[in-house]
Design a protein around this motif. Sequence first.
Motif, mmCIF file in Angstrom:
data_model
loop_
_atom_site.group_PDB
_atom_site.id
_atom_site.type_symbol
_atom_site.label_atom_id
_atom_site.label_comp_id
_atom_site.label_asym_id
_atom_site.label_seq_id
_atom_site.Cartn_x
_atom_site.Cartn_y
_atom_site.Cartn_z
ATOM 1 N N THR A 118 4.674 1.442 -16.714
ATOM 2 C CA THR A 118 4.461 2.406 -15.641
ATOM 3 C C THR A 118 3.525 1.838 -14.580
ATOM 4 O OG1 THR A 118 4.817 4.258 -17.154
ATOM 5 C CG2 THR A 118 3.658 4.739 -15.101
ATOM 6 N N ILE A 119 2.479 1.134 -15.023
ATOM 7 C CA ILE A 119 1.535 0.521 -14.085
ATOM 8 C C ILE A 119 2.149 -0.686 -13.401
ATOM 9 C CG2 ILE A 119 -0.713 -0.643 -13.897
ATOM 10 C CD1 ILE A 119 -1.624 1.039 -16.301
ATOM 11 N N GLU A 171 -2.060 -6.206 -3.707
ATOM 12 C CA GLU A 171 -1.376 -5.414 -4.733
ATOM 13 C C GLU A 171 -2.175 -5.390 -6.025
ATOM 14 O OE1 GLU A 171 2.958 -5.271 -7.036
ATOM 15 O OE2 GLU A 171 2.609 -6.746 -5.447
ATOM 16 N N ALA A 174 -5.159 -3.051 -5.873
ATOM 17 C CA ALA A 174 -4.691 -1.669 -5.951
ATOM 18 C C ALA A 174 -4.374 -1.284 -7.398
ATOM 19 C CB ALA A 174 -3.466 -1.482 -5.066
ATOM 20 N N LEU A 175 -3.813 -2.223 -8.142
ATOM 21 C CA LEU A 175 -3.490 -1.960 -9.546
ATOM 22 C C LEU A 175 -4.753 -1.850 -10.392
ATOM 23 C CD1 LEU A 175 -0.418 -4.341 -9.836
ATOM 24 C CD2 LEU A 175 -0.370 -1.842 -9.982
ATOM 25 N N LYS A 177 -7.565 -0.615 -9.366
ATOM 26 C CA LYS A 177 -8.047 0.746 -9.103
ATOM 27 C C LYS A 177 -7.258 1.757 -9.917
ATOM 28 C CE LYS A 177 -9.073 1.921 -4.872
ATOM 29 N NZ LYS A 177 -8.975 2.101 -3.395
ATOM 30 N N ARG A 178 -5.968 1.527 -10.072
ATOM 31 C CA ARG A 178 -5.154 2.460 -10.855
ATOM 32 C C ARG A 178 -5.545 2.417 -12.332
ATOM 33 N NH1 ARG A 178 1.337 3.319 -11.226
ATOM 34 N NH2 ARG A 178 1.234 4.827 -12.912
ATOM 35 N N HIS A 180 -8.423 1.665 -13.531
ATOM 36 C CA HIS A 180 -9.721 2.337 -13.608
ATOM 37 C C HIS A 180 -9.547 3.855 -13.544
ATOM 38 C CE1 HIS A 180 -13.304 3.986 -11.370
ATOM 39 N NE2 HIS A 180 -13.861 3.525 -12.462
ATOM 40 N N ALA A 181 -8.624 4.320 -12.702
ATOM 41 C CA ALA A 181 -8.383 5.761 -12.579
ATOM 42 C C ALA A 181 -7.862 6.361 -13.881
ATOM 43 C CB ALA A 181 -7.403 6.028 -11.441
ATOM 44 N N ASP A 182 -7.265 5.532 -14.728
ATOM 45 C CA ASP A 182 -6.782 5.994 -16.032
ATOM 46 C C ASP A 182 -7.897 6.077 -17.067
ATOM 47 O OD1 ASP A 182 -4.224 6.307 -15.132
ATOM 48 O OD2 ASP A 182 -3.453 4.436 -15.991
#
Length: 233
Positions: A118-119, A171, A174-175, A177-178, A180-182
Amino acid sequence: MLAIEGLRAGYGETEVLRGVDLTVDAGEIVTVLGSNGVGKSTLNRALSGILRAKTGTIRFDGAAIEREKPPAIVERGLIHVPEGRRVFPNLTVRENLDLGSYARGKPRRAQNRERVFTIFPRLRERMTQRAGTLSGGEQQMLAIGRGLMAEPKLLILDEPSLGLSPLLVEELFALIKRIHADGVAVMLVEQNVVQSLEVADRAYILAEGQFVMSGPAADIAADPELKRTYLGL
């Protein structure tokens, strides 16, 4: 989550780290910045148990780990994605990912693999492709995905942007950060100053085996003297 005090480490008689202190709290992105040869990889190797600290303490998730071996540190949830990707070139993308859960996360291997896909949707597209035939950016995604398979409490990324094109670097950050957001704490060890400071909560500047400055990433990004003196910008 991670607390280092007075850490000294090196190779033989050569001392590379000369008494460093560092903390990473749960939910943070902390970046360690410095040029080549200042001790960044030595720090990562000491945290992972690959290199034994000469003196000092390393506490992770409440436990002292400076004398533990790498497998025990991995089982605690401190996962190090090393510089240079280090994928298994003759194994497929899926096989590389599954090996990431060898010591930790095996009961949830299928769910974690789906999370990685998904990531990193490109890895799903190349699931049966041999890792050695992937592009450099795809191999970096695979290396990070393999780390995520071990359900890290803290993910150490060692020079993840090294050798990537500017577009892929954008890119990649950005990934990060994603991820980390999880809910994954990240320690980002980099030479890429600008983008590392943009994604990090706090930063440490490493020079000649010592931290010469630390603080909120925004404050360090705004300090022209720091950039000129320690980072060569």
